[in-house]
Design a protein around this motif. Structure first.
Motif, PDB file in Angstrom:
ATOM      1  N   GLN A   1       0.855  -1.189   0.000  1.00  0.00           N
ATOM      2  CA  GLN A   1       0.000   0.000   0.000  1.00  0.00           C
ATOM      3  C   GLN A   1       0.890   1.237   0.000  1.00  0.00           C
ATOM      4  N   VAL A   2       0.424   2.282  -0.679  1.00  0.00           N
ATOM      5  CA  VAL A   2       1.184   3.530  -0.667  1.00  0.00           C
ATOM      6  C   VAL A   2       1.162   4.093   0.743  1.00  0.00           C
ATOM      7  N   SER A   3       2.086   4.955   1.024  1.00  0.00           N
ATOM      8  CA  SER A   3       2.267   5.464   2.387  1.00  0.00           C
ATOM      9  C   SER A   3       0.973   6.057   2.933  1.00  0.00           C
ATOM     10  N   GLY A   4       0.499   5.505   4.041  1.00  0.00           N
ATOM     11  CA  GLY A   4      -0.699   6.009   4.694  1.00  0.00           C
ATOM     12  C   GLY A   4      -1.994   5.528   4.084  1.00  0.00           C
ATOM     13  N   ALA A   5      -1.938   4.654   3.079  1.00  0.00           N
ATOM     14  CA  ALA A   5      -3.155   4.227   2.391  1.00  0.00           C
ATOM     15  C   ALA A   5      -3.941   3.220   3.225  1.00  0.00           C
ATOM     16  N   ALA A   6      -5.243   3.238   3.034  1.00  0.00           N
ATOM     17  CA  ALA A   6      -6.116   2.279   3.694  1.00  0.00           C
ATOM     18  C   ALA A   6      -6.657   1.239   2.728  1.00  0.00           C
TER      19      ALA A   6
END
Length: 361
Positions: A220-225
């Motif tokens: 997941q990209v940084s901080g993605a949910a």
């Protein structure tokens, strides 16, 4: 009563008059005896096993269960608006070499090949993703990294960012992620959506085998949910030849349960002492005789090897009676089909003896 592997192993010790298991291994004796059993005769009890076959995008083959010996029937299901014909590997090779790459009909050939599989990463859209580009996936291969970001409006792509249009439907969102990954030909991966209503999709390496384990990664990209990266399946290389159905043309999309295959099965391996021996009750006495013959043939081959002892079993009444009993499983297969003497009764088939045709006069 089903025969257990533990009971069969007791016969090994009893035949050898020993409390110790032979050095070749008890399970090896049980499985070798099983292979000899299924090779002895074209048993009816091995027929009629069925399996549903899935098609995978850009994969010109499907792996079959390891105990497939012969495909006896192969038909398309209602999910696929086409048909399939079994043919020879030679015919399949000629069709693959032609300039025509599509068809409204499939051709298939059963082959045996070492099973190699690519690495897979399973991803799931389990909730409504954000629309500001903070949600998405980062895919890295050996040469580059590309982010697939979910946005509410289409924006131009860059070398490292691909925009994926947002949807509140998780299955639609999964399909859009798959389309975006597959449109990017620079990465050494492809994606596949499997229509199971769970919002799942898979990122799959383009090359088979364990070398793929370091070839790409999905996160997941940084901080993605969303989407969630939930599971990883490592690739495998080589191994024993495994039944495989080679296809032409190459499927263009995933189709679940596209074909239904009936096949003649081989021996089902026994892997632990707690397994059940996969034979019908009327075959159990014959299997036990073969187990004892194999154990004695391996351990006391100076007296008589496996060939001699199994030949004695085959010449005996236990084998003869089992073969006779197996042949009575279904004494008739119905009237002759597809011949000159076949009569097509059509809609009146169920009432064939109540038609309006008069007798001779």
């Amino acid at each position: 009563m089903a025969l257990s592997a533990r009971e069969a192993l007791a016969h090994v010790k009893h035949a050898l008059s020993s409390d110790q298991m032979p050095s070749v291994g008890g399970l090896r004796i049980l499985n070798d005896a099983g292979e000899l059993l299924v090779n002895m005769h074209s048993w009816r009890w091995l027929e009629g096993v069925q399996v549903d076959v899935d098609l995978h995008a850009d994969q010109p083959y499907v792996w079959l269960p390891e105990n497939v010996r012969e495909i006896t029937a192969l038909v398309a299901t209602s999910t696929l608006n086409t048909a399939i014909t079994l043919t020879t590997p030679m015919e399949l090779a000629q069709r693959r070499a032609s300039t025509v790459s599509t068809s409204f009909h499939y051709w298939g050939a059963l082959v045996f090949a070492p099973k190699s599989t690519p690495r897979e990463q399973r991803c799931t859209v389990s909730a409504t993703p954000a629309t500001n580009g903070s949600d998405g996936l980062l895919i890295r291969d050996g040469s580059q990294s590309v982010s697939f970001l979910i946005r509410n409006t289409v924006v131009p792509n860059t070398d490292t960012i691909r925009a994926v249009l947002h949807s509140t439907d998780r299955d639609v969102m999964a399909q859009r992620m798959v389309a975006a990954i597959n449109d990017d030909n620079s990465l050494g991966v492809r994606a596949e959506y499997r229509n199971d209503g769970t919002g799942r999709f898979y990122v799959i390496g383009k090359f088979d085998g364990p070398a793929d384990q370091d070839y790409f990664s999905v996160s997941q990209v940084s901080g993605a949910a969303q989407p969630l990266v939930q599971a990883s399946y490592d690739g495998q290389q080589g191994g024993a030849p495994t039944p495989r159905l080679d296809l032409w043309p190459t499927p263009g999309s995933f189709e679940q349960d596209a074909f239904k295959a009936y096949y003649r099965a081989g021996w089902t391996p026994i892997r632990t002492d707690n397994d059940t021996v996969n034979v019908p009750s009327y075959i159990e006495p014959l299997y036990i005789q073969i187990v004892r013959a194999v154990a004695l043939g391996y351990e006391r081959d100076a007296e008589a090897d496996v060939n001699v002892r199994v030949a004695q079993v085959r010449a005996g009444t236990v084998f003869s009676d089992a073969r006779t009993r197996d042949g009575l499983t279904q004494p008739t297969l119905g009237p002759i089909e597809n011949g000159a003497v076949q009569h097509d009764y059509g809609i009146n088939q169920a009432l064939w003896n109540f038609d309006s045709t008069g007798g001779p006069s």
